[in-house]
Design an enzyme around this catalytic site. Structure first.
Site, short mmCIF file in Angstrom:
data_model
loop_
_atom_site.label_atom_id
_atom_site.label_comp_id
_atom_site.label_asym_id
_atom_site.label_seq_id
_atom_site.Cartn_x
_atom_site.Cartn_y
_atom_site.Cartn_z
N HIS A 52 -11.00 104.74 61.43
CA HIS A 52 -10.49 104.24 62.66
C HIS A 52 -11.94 103.82 63.63
O HIS A 52 -12.02 102.81 64.62
CB HIS A 52 -9.80 105.45 63.26
CG HIS A 52 -8.41 105.54 62.73
ND1 HIS A 52 -7.82 106.65 62.56
CD2 HIS A 52 -7.35 104.77 62.24
CE1 HIS A 52 -6.71 106.71 61.95
NE2 HIS A 52 -6.32 105.37 61.89
N LYS A 95 7.97 109.79 63.04
CA LYS A 95 7.09 110.20 61.50
C LYS A 95 6.43 111.58 61.61
O LYS A 95 5.75 111.85 61.03
CB LYS A 95 5.73 109.19 62.33
CG LYS A 95 5.69 107.85 61.08
CD LYS A 95 4.19 107.57 61.11
CE LYS A 95 4.26 106.29 60.31
NZ LYS A 95 2.73 105.55 60.22
N ARG A 111 -7.51 98.22 54.56
CA ARG A 111 -8.06 98.79 53.34
C ARG A 111 -7.68 97.93 52.07
O ARG A 111 -7.58 96.93 52.40
CB ARG A 111 -7.50 100.22 53.62
CG ARG A 111 -8.26 101.19 54.58
CD ARG A 111 -7.45 102.37 54.74
NE ARG A 111 -6.30 102.02 55.12
CZ ARG A 111 -5.36 102.86 55.68
NH1 ARG A 111 -5.66 104.39 55.54
NH2 ARG A 111 -4.06 102.78 56.33
N SER A 135 -5.43 108.99 57.27
CA SER A 135 -4.87 110.07 57.90
C SER A 135 -4.14 111.03 57.10
O SER A 135 -4.06 112.32 57.31
CB SER A 135 -4.35 109.75 59.32
OG SER A 135 -5.25 108.83 60.07
P1 ADP Z 1 0.02 103.00 61.46
O1 ADP Z 1 0.92 104.07 61.68
O2 ADP Z 1 -0.16 101.66 62.17
O3 ADP Z 1 -0.45 102.76 59.84
P2 ADP Z 1 -2.86 104.39 61.49
O4 ADP Z 1 -3.43 105.36 62.71
O5 ADP Z 1 -2.55 104.94 60.08
O6 ADP Z 1 -1.46 103.76 62.05
O7 ADP Z 1 -3.81 103.06 61.36
C1 ADP Z 1 -3.98 102.00 62.16
C2 ADP Z 1 -4.94 101.05 61.76
O8 ADP Z 1 -6.11 101.58 61.52
C3 ADP Z 1 -3.93 100.24 60.79
O9 ADP Z 1 -4.53 98.80 61.01
C4 ADP Z 1 -4.82 100.74 59.49
O10 ADP Z 1 -4.76 99.88 58.49
C5 ADP Z 1 -6.19 101.05 60.03
N1 ADP Z 1 -6.94 101.99 58.99
C6 ADP Z 1 -6.58 103.18 58.92
N2 ADP Z 1 -7.58 103.70 58.26
C7 ADP Z 1 -8.53 102.82 57.85
C8 ADP Z 1 -9.74 102.87 57.31
N3 ADP Z 1 -10.14 104.03 56.56
N4 ADP Z 1 -10.33 101.57 56.97
C9 ADP Z 1 -9.62 100.48 57.86
N5 ADP Z 1 -8.66 100.55 58.41
C10 ADP Z 1 -8.15 101.76 58.64
#
Ligand code: ADP
Length: 167
Positions: free
Chosen positions: A17, A41, A95, A133
């Protein structure tokens, strides 16, 4: 002024992030990190904790990049949140293939709901590509090390979490 919205649950904030936040901050004049309340969630961290962890990391990036970066909790539709904060761009991290289908559908449906807002996808540095996460939480719950995946302040919180709730 170009305003970007980077939405997510950030439960918790990872180095993936943070990498996306850095990259996005060179594309916009103001970056809003939309923190989804997402009680459905059952997040590990409360909204306040998730916002606090992000706030700690964005201060140095905002100073370094000379732009405004702020957190903005939201519970409504993403596209309505984008309108509320006057964003013209939604930033998402991409990703591997796994993210693609969901993101593809979301862009398509958001376009129907509002055609004026574009979504841009950014890829994190190779070393952060596999971080999620969900897996970080599993590792922490089982007492594993998370320092390679999350900022130090997040790691400290995860550590106390796993000590308090070892299951
Ligand atoms: P959500 O509940 O929208 O999936 P996340 O907190 O998991 O929220 O992710 C927020 C954004 O960050 C999403 O667009 C996700 O694809 C991106 N993201 C999460 N981890 C990574 C990573 N390691 N590399 C690139 N983008 C990421």
């Amino acid at each position: 002024m170009r305003i970007g919205l980077y939405p997510g649950t950030f439960d918790p904030l990872t180095l993936g992030h943070v990498d996306i936040i850095r990259r996005a901050s060179s594309l916009v004049d103001k970056l809003i990190i939309g923190v989804a309340i997402n009680n459905a969630k059952s997040p590990m961290f409360s909204l306040e904790e998730r916002v606090q962890m992000i706030d700690e990391e964005i201060i140095p990036i905002a100073i370094e990049r000379g732009i405004k970066i702020i957190t903005h909790p939201f519970e409504n539709l993403l596209i309505d949140c984008a309108k509320d904060v006057d964003a013209s761009v939604i930033v998402r991290g991409l990703r591997a293939v796994s993210d693609f289908e969901y993101e593809f559908q979301m862009v398509g449906m958001n376009r129907v709901l509002s055609s004026g807002i574009e979504t841009v996808f950014l890829m994190a540095d190779n070393s952060y590509q596999s971080i999620a996460s969900k897996l970080v939480k599993e590792i922490a719950r089982l007492g594993g090390k998370t320092e390679e995946f999350v900022p130090e302040s997040v790691q400290k919180r995860l550590l106390s979490f796993s000590q308090q709730k070892p299951d």
